[in-house]
Write an enzyme that holds these catalytic residues in place. Structure first.
Site, short mmCIF file in Angstrom:
data_model
loop_
_atom_site.label_atom_id
_atom_site.label_comp_id
_atom_site.label_asym_id
_atom_site.label_seq_id
_atom_site.Cartn_x
_atom_site.Cartn_y
_atom_site.Cartn_z
N ASP A 122 -11.58 -10.62 18.05
CA ASP A 122 -12.08 -11.99 18.17
C ASP A 122 -12.52 -12.32 19.60
OD1 ASP A 122 -12.62 -14.58 17.13
OD2 ASP A 122 -10.71 -15.33 17.88
N SER A 176 -14.08 -20.40 16.05
CA SER A 176 -14.14 -19.46 14.93
C SER A 176 -13.93 -20.23 13.63
CB SER A 176 -13.04 -18.41 15.06
OG SER A 176 -13.15 -17.70 16.28
N GLN A 205 -17.74 -12.25 11.22
CA GLN A 205 -17.19 -13.54 11.63
C GLN A 205 -18.31 -14.58 11.68
OE1 GLN A 205 -15.78 -14.51 15.82
NE2 GLN A 205 -13.82 -14.61 14.76
#
Length: 306
Positions: free
Chosen positions: A203, A227, A277
């Site tokens: 991430d 996110s 993502q």
């Protein structure tokens, strides 16, 4: 306090408070929101602690629902959804202050021989030893960085392409990015620790690919990022304390959302992990004059709590 890697291992060592309930630390930080990779990594630890060791994780799918608060412990509740002959499924809710901030579903699979075998080849990029660390590269450009940044950085991150520092340099830049990464020290041999450590790191830079054509990755920012979701597929065993190439690209950004996908290769060129993502990108009312965006800070978890 130990080294940054010791702190990462400690962060992933959850306290078991019931059969399917775990509690994780959330460090006091200057970040506005809890780092999303921390929550994802801890949730995967909780799931993995309820699964037999002969079934490694093969995929996870997750949603960041609300921003986490740094410094406040997070409780992880595991639901044992399925224990089949070959596959095991777990669902995890991360709860902070009585509210669910993150939801994860992870699948575990006993490895099977045979089947189809193929993969995309690893891109041809400079070796990590020939590249400066992000801390060194940014420090050389912006001056000495605050000690807390390097002190708590558990990963050595090295950009494979020259960093851009001005908007003039962005002309013709594609929505792509890439880094070599590994932990800044050895990890225990437990395969779950390596998987969860890489989940933490996945991430850190993935949404760089969305930003690459519009603003320098370091320095002043014009967008607030968060996110929205995160998915990973684990194809082969790996060690997160060995060099891994993380290639990232963004096929589309639209309606304040940007999609990024990544492939992670080991030094032998084997594709070990795939990542997807989506992030939220909202223009700031005015440019946020940040002297340096911390490497590995990544976007905060959760869009806006709404």
């Amino acid at each position: 306090m130990g080294t940054p890697v010791d702190q990462l291992v400690d962060l992933l060592d959850l306290e078991r408070i019931e059969l399917n309930i775990f509690r994780g630390r959330s460090p006091e930080e200057s970040l506005q929101r809890t780092f999303g990779g921390q929550v994802a990594g801890q949730a995967l630890v909780a799931a993995g602690r309820t699964v037999d060791e002969d079934r490694p994780v093969h995929s996870l799918h997750s949603y960041f629902l609300r921003p986490g608060v740094p410094g406040v412990p997070i409780v992880y509740q595991v639901e044992r959804t399925r224990d089949g002959r070959s596959f095991t499924t777990r669902r995890v809710l991360a709860i902070q202050g009585g509210r669910t901030i993150f939801a994860l579903t992870a699948d575990f699979h006993r490895p099977e021989p045979g089947g189809i075998e193929h993969q995309f080849p690893m891109p041809d990029v400079p070796a990590p030893e020939s590249l400066p660390s992000a801390l060194d590269e940014v420090g050389a450009r912006l001056g000495e960085l605050p000690p807390f940044i390097s002190r708590r950085q558990p990963f050595d991150i090295r950009y494979v392409d020259r960093l851009k520092w001005t908007r003039e340099e962005l002309d013709g830049v594609e929505a792509r990015s890439g880094v070599w990464l590994r932990t800044n020290g050895a990890l225990p041999d437990d395969p779950l620790i390596h998987v969860c450590a890489l989940t933490y790191a996945s991430d850190m830079t993935l949404l760089d690919a969305v930003r690459a054509p519009v603003e320098p990755l370091w320095g002043e920012r014009n967008f607030d990022m968060a996110s929205l979701d995160h998915a990973m597929w684990f194809h082969r065993p790996f060690r997160a304390d060995d060099w891994l190439l993380y290639r990232q690209e963004s096929p589309i950004a639209h309606a304040a959302r940007g999609l990024a996908r990544g492939e992670i290769y080991d030094r032998e060129g084997r594709l070990v992990v795939s990542v997807m993502q989506e992030g939220l990108f909202r223009p700031l009312a005015r440019p946020a004059a940040e002297s340096a965006a911390e490497p590995g800070a990544g976007p905060g978890a959760g869009p806006d709590g709404g």
